[in-house]
Design a protein around this motif. Structure first.
Motif, PDB file in Angstrom:
ATOM      1  N   ARG A  20      33.575  41.375  43.979  1.00 58.58           N
ATOM      2  CA  ARG A  20      33.069  42.521  42.964  1.00 58.58           C
ATOM      3  C   ARG A  20      33.969  42.971  41.833  1.00 58.58           C
ATOM      4  O   ARG A  20      33.857  43.246  40.615  1.00 58.58           O
ATOM      5  CB  ARG A  20      32.573  43.638  43.542  1.00 58.58           C
ATOM      6  N   LYS A  21      35.412  43.218  42.151  1.00 55.62           N
ATOM      7  CA  LYS A  21      36.132  44.036  41.656  1.00 55.62           C
ATOM      8  C   LYS A  21      37.310  43.077  41.059  1.00 55.62           C
ATOM      9  O   LYS A  21      38.073  43.237  40.046  1.00 55.62           O
ATOM     10  CB  LYS A  21      36.702  45.207  42.244  1.00 55.62           C
ATOM     11  N   LEU A  22      38.089  42.783  42.116  1.00 61.35           N
ATOM     12  CA  LEU A  22      39.494  42.087  41.859  1.00 61.35           C
ATOM     13  C   LEU A  22      39.273  40.750  41.024  1.00 61.35           C
ATOM     14  O   LEU A  22      40.182  40.598  40.089  1.00 61.35           O
ATOM     15  CB  LEU A  22      40.423  41.822  43.164  1.00 61.35           C
ATOM     16  N   THR A  23      38.562  39.803  41.490  1.00 60.32           N
ATOM     17  CA  THR A  23      38.760  38.728  40.845  1.00 60.32           C
ATOM     18  C   THR A  23      38.379  38.832  39.337  1.00 60.32           C
ATOM     19  O   THR A  23      38.816  38.333  38.751  1.00 60.32           O
ATOM     20  CB  THR A  23      38.106  37.504  41.589  1.00 60.32           C
ATOM     21  N   PRO A  24      36.964  39.373  39.448  1.00 57.14           N
ATOM     22  CA  PRO A  24      36.510  39.856  37.904  1.00 57.14           C
ATOM     23  C   PRO A  24      37.567  40.575  37.080  1.00 57.14           C
ATOM     24  O   PRO A  24      37.853  40.225  35.891  1.00 57.14           O
ATOM     25  CB  PRO A  24      35.492  40.849  38.170  1.00 57.14           C
ATOM     26  N   ALA A  25      38.399  41.540  37.512  1.00 57.80           N
ATOM     27  CA  ALA A  25      39.594  42.201  37.008  1.00 57.80           C
ATOM     28  C   ALA A  25      40.771  41.103  36.384  1.00 57.80           C
ATOM     29  O   ALA A  25      40.970  40.985  35.281  1.00 57.80           O
ATOM     30  CB  ALA A  25      40.170  43.063  37.532  1.00 57.80           C
ATOM     31  N   LEU A  26      41.055  40.145  37.247  1.00 56.59           N
ATOM     32  CA  LEU A  26      42.014  39.289  36.873  1.00 56.59           C
ATOM     33  C   LEU A  26      41.503  38.288  35.886  1.00 56.59           C
ATOM     34  O   LEU A  26      42.138  37.835  35.101  1.00 56.59           O
ATOM     35  CB  LEU A  26      42.407  38.289  38.115  1.00 56.59           C
ATOM     36  N   TYR A  27      40.311  37.804  35.897  1.00 56.64           N
ATOM     37  CA  TYR A  27      39.574  36.858  35.298  1.00 56.64           C
ATOM     38  C   TYR A  27      39.675  37.524  33.662  1.00 56.64           C
ATOM     39  O   TYR A  27      39.992  36.949  32.753  1.00 56.64           O
ATOM     40  CB  TYR A  27      38.304  36.583  35.529  1.00 56.64           C
ATOM     41  N   ASN A  28      39.344  38.781  33.755  1.00 57.77           N
ATOM     42  CA  ASN A  28      39.245  39.555  32.337  1.00 57.77           C
ATOM     43  C   ASN A  28      40.712  39.658  31.575  1.00 57.77           C
ATOM     44  O   ASN A  28      40.818  39.574  30.508  1.00 57.77           O
ATOM     45  CB  ASN A  28      38.451  40.975  32.409  1.00 57.77           C
ATOM     46  N   LEU A  29      41.734  39.970  32.533  1.00 57.77           N
ATOM     47  CA  LEU A  29      42.931  40.139  32.119  1.00 57.77           C
ATOM     48  C   LEU A  29      43.229  38.679  31.525  1.00 57.77           C
ATOM     49  O   LEU A  29      44.115  38.659  30.530  1.00 57.77           O
ATOM     50  CB  LEU A  29      44.001  40.590  33.297  1.00 57.77           C
ATOM     51  N   TYR A  30      43.053  37.561  32.288  1.00 58.69           N
ATOM     52  CA  TYR A  30      43.284  36.516  31.760  1.00 58.69           C
ATOM     53  C   TYR A  30      42.505  36.165  30.109  1.00 58.69           C
ATOM     54  O   TYR A  30      43.387  35.737  29.388  1.00 58.69           O
ATOM     55  CB  TYR A  30      42.836  35.370  32.794  1.00 58.69           C
ATOM     56  N   VAL A  31      41.377  36.345  30.365  1.00 61.90           N
ATOM     57  CA  VAL A  31      40.569  36.411  28.867  1.00 61.90           C
ATOM     58  C   VAL A  31      41.202  37.106  27.963  1.00 61.90           C
ATOM     59  O   VAL A  31      41.494  36.919  26.811  1.00 61.90           O
ATOM     60  CB  VAL A  31      39.213  36.461  29.021  1.00 61.90           C
ATOM     61  N   ASP A  32      41.646  38.233  28.175  1.00 60.99           N
ATOM     62  CA  ASP A  32      42.530  39.044  27.284  1.00 60.99           C
ATOM     63  C   ASP A  32      43.826  38.629  26.939  1.00 60.99           C
ATOM     64  O   ASP A  32      44.536  39.581  26.127  1.00 60.99           O
ATOM     65  CB  ASP A  32      42.286  40.615  27.775  1.00 60.99           C
ATOM     66  N   GLY A  33      44.396  37.738  27.757  1.00 56.78           N
ATOM     67  CA  GLY A  33      45.715  37.380  27.304  1.00 56.78           C
ATOM     68  C   GLY A  33      46.939  37.922  27.810  1.00 56.78           C
ATOM     69  O   GLY A  33      47.793  37.734  27.492  1.00 56.78           O
ATOM     70  N   PHE A  34      46.678  38.593  28.901  1.00 58.01           N
ATOM     71  CA  PHE A  34      47.851  39.425  29.555  1.00 58.01           C
ATOM     72  C   PHE A  34      48.516  38.840  30.735  1.00 58.01           C
ATOM     73  O   PHE A  34      49.465  39.242  31.182  1.00 58.01           O
ATOM     74  CB  PHE A  34      47.205  40.780  30.180  1.00 58.01           C
ATOM     75  N   ASP A  71      29.518  31.049  32.621  1.00 56.55           N
ATOM     76  CA  ASP A  71      28.688  30.214  33.416  1.00 56.55           C
ATOM     77  C   ASP A  71      29.361  28.988  33.983  1.00 56.55           C
ATOM     78  O   ASP A  71      28.962  28.024  34.598  1.00 56.55           O
ATOM     79  CB  ASP A  71      27.602  29.497  32.500  1.00 56.55           C
ATOM     80  N   GLY A  72      30.908  29.275  34.130  1.00 57.60           N
ATOM     81  CA  GLY A  72      31.621  28.173  34.936  1.00 57.60           C
ATOM     82  C   GLY A  72      32.153  27.279  33.841  1.00 57.60           C
ATOM     83  O   GLY A  72      33.077  26.486  34.097  1.00 57.60           O
ATOM     84  N   LYS A  73      31.426  27.441  32.661  1.00 58.79           N
ATOM     85  CA  LYS A  73      32.116  26.468  31.712  1.00 58.79           C
ATOM     86  C   LYS A  73      33.007  27.076  30.509  1.00 58.79           C
ATOM     87  O   LYS A  73      33.430  26.458  29.682  1.00 58.79           O
ATOM     88  CB  LYS A  73      30.973  25.760  30.841  1.00 58.79           C
ATOM     89  N   GLY A  74      33.023  28.551  30.612  1.00 60.84           N
ATOM     90  CA  GLY A  74      34.007  29.044  29.720  1.00 60.84           C
ATOM     91  C   GLY A  74      35.495  29.345  30.074  1.00 60.84           C
ATOM     92  O   GLY A  74      35.777  28.389  30.916  1.00 60.84           O
ATOM     93  N   PRO A  75      35.961  30.285  29.809  1.00 54.32           N
ATOM     94  CA  PRO A  75      37.421  30.564  30.383  1.00 54.32           C
ATOM     95  C   PRO A  75      37.546  30.357  31.825  1.00 54.32           C
ATOM     96  O   PRO A  75      38.831  30.081  32.191  1.00 54.32           O
ATOM     97  CB  PRO A  75      37.887  31.907  29.839  1.00 54.32           C
ATOM     98  N   TRP A  76      36.475  30.691  32.634  1.00 57.21           N
ATOM     99  CA  TRP A  76      36.505  30.526  33.958  1.00 57.21           C
ATOM    100  C   TRP A  76      37.061  29.189  34.471  1.00 57.21           C
ATOM    101  O   TRP A  76      37.891  28.893  35.223  1.00 57.21           O
ATOM    102  CB  TRP A  76      35.052  30.799  34.623  1.00 57.21           C
ATOM    103  N   LYS A  77      36.829  28.350  33.576  1.00 55.06           N
ATOM    104  CA  LYS A  77      37.026  26.950  33.999  1.00 55.06           C
ATOM    105  C   LYS A  77      38.534  26.704  33.987  1.00 55.06           C
ATOM    106  O   LYS A  77      39.085  26.300  35.334  1.00 55.06           O
ATOM    107  CB  LYS A  77      36.529  25.836  33.137  1.00 55.06           C
TER     108      LYS A  77
END
Ligand code: BG6
Length: 497
Positions: A20-34, A71-77
């Motif tokens: 719920r929290k940790l991986t979504p947080a890391l993913y958002n940090l990744y997208v935000d370039g941190f 959807d798995g095709k964005g930055p998540w990939k």
């Protein structure tokens, strides 16, 4: 601002918090370039997962819980290629088991050709904290103090003694500045804004004391029950689960003296001073100043819900409180005579966390009696959730030929004011931990003093036969005794901003 090359190990990698929290947080940090390009996260758990299955499971979490969907095709990939899973029995605690992690670090450092920062995140039950901490200390590649950090989820101790024991054990294995005790409320934007509001403005601080403030209220109300956490919650209760940590920390931000710098220890010293000044109650004073409640069966938003004692994992005769209200007194120069009323509970009428600062009545004698019908004292409200805003209530003259006063409100709303998404608490805190900034984390003494504040209450409750629970209905604002607690001082709870 970008992390060093970093490896994150998440104990409890197949668990709910990570999903719920940790991986979504890391993913958002990744997208935000941190995140550095050299970044890896390993989920650790006993479940059988291949990397592919694990990533699919986490993607589901992104779709359900992340502030940004994918959807798995964005930055998540791209991000998901940095995500791995290692099956291990962390609870077994053998050096052999932990050597898997050593190997992963060594291989990664070889591949990256640098020494990596390593963050161990303990997202597991508290019974595993000591075993895992000892396990980590056997990992050779983690003997670099300035590169290794350990994040401990709540609950940090079940009472003062267990918190002290855990601190002692950790102190034997790591330096204090390697240990990050998390309280996710400290990562919330509006909680952090308390410092900006108070100390970056001339306006508030001169009146932020017992000369002008009548009292303060802090409410953390939830519309959920204990959900599927009955087993844990029944050993905890509202005082331990919310007040000992989140609410006391928020109270410290409201009540602390001005820091001389933003150094982690300076801020934490000032907060600790507040905790030290909170009056410790005697048994008699607990009865006067504390109310506990437990929900019965009833209805929430049109659906029938169970009584707490019927929840899965809960003792049918449970004396655990799902609601607590406390009138705290801070015995220092600034706050003498200003009560801090705090409360928190499950299955209450609204999901809201708010802080209200109630100012003293103005000496408005000059106004004709008929002008002040709707007179209300000034109030500053900081809403932490669901909305993030700051509201100032003051009197204005109602338009017309007579002098008639009317309360009006000035509102600063985060979402309207800034056209930028707000990071989630876990994003802020994970980034801080990876960057080695412990300002928003709990220091060893801070956590122990917070326990010292609530221990007299827990001790007094323990020595009593359970009260007549259940004493409030789902969807209400808690037990009637809580209204009486504040009403006997001639005040009332502020439920909505
Ligand atoms: C957790 C408690 O620390 O905070 C939960 O264990 C509670 O019982 C939660 O529901 C509330 O957090 P938030 O961020 O939703 O207010």
């Amino acid at each position: 601002k970008k992390t060093n090359p970093t490896i994150v190990f998440i104990f409890g990698g197949s668990g709910d918090l990570n999903h719920r929290k940790l991986t979504p947080a890391l993913y958002n940090l990744y997208v935000d370039g941190f995140l550095n390009d050299q970044f890896k996260v390993y989920g650790l758990g006993r479940t059988d997962y291949t990397d592919k299955k694990y990533r699919d499971h986490l993607l589901e979490g992104i779709q359900l819980f992340s502030r940004r969907k994918d959807d798995g095709k964005g930055p998540w990939k791209e991000f998901s290629e940095k995500v791995h899973y290692l099956k291990m029995d962390a609870g077994a605690g053998t050096a052999e088991e932990y050597s898997i992690l050593d190997k992963a670090i060594q291989e990664t450092e070889k591949e990256w050709k640098v020494e990596a920062d390593v963050l161990y995140y303990l997202s597991v039950g508290p019974n595993l904290f000591p075993i895992i901490a000892k396990g980590i200390s056997t990992i050779k590649s983690s003997h670099k103090e300035d590169k290794t950090r350990i994040v401990i989820e709540k609950p940090f101790g079940h009472d003062l003694q267990t918190a002290m024991d855990l601190n002692k054990l950790l102190a034997g294995l790591f330096q204090e500045d390697q240990i990050y005790r998390i309280d996710h409320y400290l990562g919330k934007e509006t909680v952090q804004n308390i410092l900006a509001l108070r100390f970056a403005n001339t306006l508030f601080e001169p009146i932020w004391n017992n000369k002008y403030i009548d009292h303060v209220q802090i409410t953390a109300a939830e519309t959920v029950g204990v959900e599927d956490r009955g087993g844990y919650y029944d050993t905890s209760g509202a005082l331990r689960d919310m007040i000992q940590n989140h609410i006391l920390q928020v109270l410290c931000m409201v009540a602390m003296e001005a820091p001389v710098s933003f150094d982690a220890n300076e801020i934490r010293n000032k907060k600790t001073d507040v905790l030290k000044a909170i009056k410790r109650y005697t048994n008699e004073e607990v009865k006067e100043n504390v109310v506990r409640g437990q929900y019965g069966a009833g209805w929430m938003k049109g659906s029938k819900v169970n009584a707490y004692r019927e929840e899965k994992g809960v003792d049918p005769n449970s004396a655990t409180e799902t609601y607590a209200a406390v009138k705290f007194q801070i015995d220092n120069w600034r706050w003498q005579g200003v009560p801090f009323y705090v409360r928190s509970g499950k299955y209450l009428a609204e999901k809201t966390t708010l802080i209200t600062i109630h100012f003293k009545q103005a000496p408005n004698y000059a106004f004709p009696a008929e002008a002040v019908d709707a007179w209300r004292p000034n109030r500053l409200t900081l809403t932490i959730q669901p909305e993030n805003d700051v509201r100032l209530l003051f009197q204005a003259k109602r338009p017309g030929q007579t002098m008639s006063l009317n309360p009006v409100e000035m509102v600063f709303n985060y979402a309207d004011a800034y056209n930028e998404p707000q990071p989630e608490a876990y994003e802020t805190l994970l980034l801080d931990a990876m960057m080695g900034n412990s300002t928003q984390f709990m220091r060893n003494d801070q956590v122990e003093i917070a326990w010292k504040v609530v221990m007299p209450i827990l001790d007094s409750w323990n020595s009593k036969v359970p009260v007549s629970f259940p004493n409030y209905s789902p969807g209400s604002w808690g037990p009637e005794e809580a209204d009486a607690l504040i009403a006997k001082d001639g005040r009332s709870w502020t439920n909505s901003p």
